[in-house]
Design a protein around this motif. Sequence first.
Motif, mmCIF file in Angstrom:
data_model
loop_
_atom_site.group_PDB
_atom_site.id
_atom_site.type_symbol
_atom_site.label_atom_id
_atom_site.label_comp_id
_atom_site.label_asym_id
_atom_site.label_seq_id
_atom_site.Cartn_x
_atom_site.Cartn_y
_atom_site.Cartn_z
ATOM 1 N N VAL A 66 0.865 -1.181 0.000
ATOM 2 C CA VAL A 66 0.000 0.000 0.000
ATOM 3 C C VAL A 66 0.908 1.239 0.000
ATOM 4 N N PRO A 67 0.631 2.182 -0.914
ATOM 5 C CA PRO A 67 1.475 3.390 -0.930
ATOM 6 C C PRO A 67 1.154 4.316 0.236
ATOM 7 N N GLU A 68 2.192 4.921 0.741
ATOM 8 C CA GLU A 68 2.052 5.948 1.774
ATOM 9 C C GLU A 68 2.844 7.159 1.300
ATOM 10 N N THR A 69 2.166 8.277 1.107
ATOM 11 C CA THR A 69 2.845 9.485 0.639
ATOM 12 C C THR A 69 3.194 10.351 1.832
ATOM 13 N N ARG A 70 4.402 10.845 1.817
ATOM 14 C CA ARG A 70 4.884 11.669 2.925
ATOM 15 C C ARG A 70 5.386 12.998 2.396
ATOM 16 N N ILE A 71 5.058 14.054 3.097
ATOM 17 C CA ILE A 71 5.547 15.386 2.769
ATOM 18 C C ILE A 71 6.713 15.668 3.712
ATOM 19 N N LEU A 72 7.873 15.879 3.128
ATOM 20 C CA LEU A 72 9.102 16.032 3.914
ATOM 21 C C LEU A 72 9.821 17.312 3.517
ATOM 22 N N PRO A 73 10.702 17.807 4.375
ATOM 23 C CA PRO A 73 11.515 18.958 3.967
ATOM 24 C C PRO A 73 12.331 18.607 2.719
ATOM 25 N N LYS A 74 12.356 19.525 1.792
ATOM 26 C CA LYS A 74 13.061 19.292 0.542
ATOM 27 C C LYS A 74 14.562 19.194 0.798
ATOM 28 N N ASN A 75 15.182 18.259 0.095
ATOM 29 C CA ASN A 75 16.642 18.135 0.199
ATOM 30 C C ASN A 75 17.211 17.773 -1.165
ATOM 31 N N ASP A 76 18.501 17.608 -1.219
ATOM 32 C CA ASP A 76 19.173 17.330 -2.490
ATOM 33 C C ASP A 76 19.245 15.845 -2.825
ATOM 34 N N HIS A 77 18.714 14.989 -1.973
ATOM 35 C CA HIS A 77 18.801 13.544 -2.222
ATOM 36 C C HIS A 77 17.444 12.871 -1.937
ATOM 37 N N PRO A 78 16.430 13.202 -2.733
ATOM 38 C CA PRO A 78 15.093 12.643 -2.476
ATOM 39 C C PRO A 78 15.022 11.126 -2.655
ATOM 40 N N ILE A 79 15.823 10.550 -3.538
ATOM 41 C CA ILE A 79 15.784 9.095 -3.747
ATOM 42 C C ILE A 79 16.292 8.387 -2.494
ATOM 43 N N ARG A 80 17.385 8.870 -1.941
ATOM 44 C CA ARG A 80 17.911 8.298 -0.700
ATOM 45 C C ARG A 80 16.880 8.471 0.425
ATOM 46 N N THR A 81 16.271 9.626 0.466
ATOM 47 C CA THR A 81 15.270 9.906 1.498
ATOM 48 C C THR A 81 14.093 8.943 1.383
ATOM 49 N N ALA A 82 13.676 8.632 0.178
ATOM 50 C CA ALA A 82 12.563 7.697 -0.009
ATOM 51 C C ALA A 82 12.918 6.321 0.557
ATOM 52 N N ILE A 83 14.127 5.848 0.275
ATOM 53 C CA ILE A 83 14.533 4.539 0.810
ATOM 54 C C ILE A 83 14.649 4.596 2.334
ATOM 55 N N GLU A 84 15.155 5.690 2.865
ATOM 56 C CA GLU A 84 15.241 5.816 4.325
ATOM 57 C C GLU A 84 13.837 5.786 4.955
ATOM 58 N N GLN A 85 12.872 6.387 4.265
ATOM 59 C CA GLN A 85 11.489 6.325 4.755
ATOM 60 C C GLN A 85 10.956 4.897 4.677
ATOM 61 N N LEU A 86 11.320 4.190 3.629
ATOM 62 C CA LEU A 86 10.907 2.797 3.466
ATOM 63 C C LEU A 86 11.473 1.923 4.590
ATOM 64 N N LEU A 87 12.653 2.261 5.073
ATOM 65 C CA LEU A 87 13.265 1.495 6.160
ATOM 66 C C LEU A 87 12.681 1.860 7.523
ATOM 67 N N GLY A 88 11.889 2.917 7.558
ATOM 68 C CA GLY A 88 11.241 3.317 8.811
ATOM 69 C C GLY A 88 9.905 2.618 8.977
ATOM 70 N N GLU A 89 9.153 3.127 9.880
ATOM 71 C CA GLU A 89 7.853 2.530 10.187
ATOM 72 C C GLU A 89 6.742 3.221 9.397
ATOM 73 N N PRO A 90 5.712 2.466 9.018
ATOM 74 C CA PRO A 90 4.570 3.106 8.344
ATOM 75 C C PRO A 90 3.801 3.982 9.330
ATOM 76 N N LYS A 91 3.134 4.985 8.793
ATOM 77 C CA LYS A 91 2.298 5.850 9.642
ATOM 78 C C LYS A 91 0.939 5.193 9.887
ATOM 79 N N ASN A 92 0.493 4.418 8.930
ATOM 80 C CA ASN A 92 -0.793 3.733 9.047
ATOM 81 C C ASN A 92 -0.593 2.468 9.883
ATOM 82 N N ALA A 93 -1.333 2.359 10.977
ATOM 83 C CA ALA A 93 -1.187 1.218 11.884
ATOM 84 C C ALA A 93 -1.612 -0.099 11.256
ATOM 85 N N ALA A 94 -2.324 -0.037 10.140
ATOM 86 C CA ALA A 94 -2.766 -1.262 9.466
ATOM 87 C C ALA A 94 -1.680 -1.833 8.566
ATOM 88 N N LEU A 95 -0.542 -1.152 8.479
ATOM 89 C CA LEU A 95 0.548 -1.582 7.596
ATOM 90 C C LEU A 95 1.776 -1.981 8.415
#
Length: 187
Positions: A66-95
């Motif tokens: 299930v996709p989860e979209t996150r609004i984050l502070p802009k930085n110069d490495h959004p691809i790395r940031t996306a993977i770091e978010q993937l390694l974190g916990e989902p915000k939706n408790a059902a995931l």
Amino acid sequence: MPRRSKYIALLIALLLVLFAAGCQPDQAATAPPAPVKAPEQHPSPPAPATMSVTVYFATKDASFLVPETRILPKNDHPIRTAIEQLLGEPKNAALVRALPEGTKLKGITVKDHIAYVDFNDKLIKNGSGGSAGELLAVGAIVNTLTEFADIEQVQIMVEGKKVNTLYGHVDTSEPLSRSEKIVKKTL
């Protein structure tokens, strides 16, 4: 005596007149009131720039991503940031996370529309070993990275090397393309 009293009364009257004249404000010496300084107004700081990243987490029954979209502070490495978010916990408790605990990103590069993403060995060692877990882990990585317009395929690497498979069910020896079959748009 009456004449002396007249002089005293005249002198007192003269002093009163002079005293009253001395109390009048001097028109020439009166300066206009100082202008009231308006409080300084500082422009409000600009709103911080943000970016949107979409990451994929697994349903608790290990059936879908299930996709989860996150609004984050802009930085110069959004691809790395996306993977770091993937390694974190989902915000939706059902995931739940699709990648095993302890997995860390070691590096990522993009060349010719292929993302080469390198993880530590915990991606394999801490994995469930099942086909559903592998399918969701691979799909979460590939679908998260192919959310970026300049990435069409993803080569998963572990400790700097290509691996044939994570848990023995999905061929990861070559770059993989996005899969919509395992995505559930909403819960």
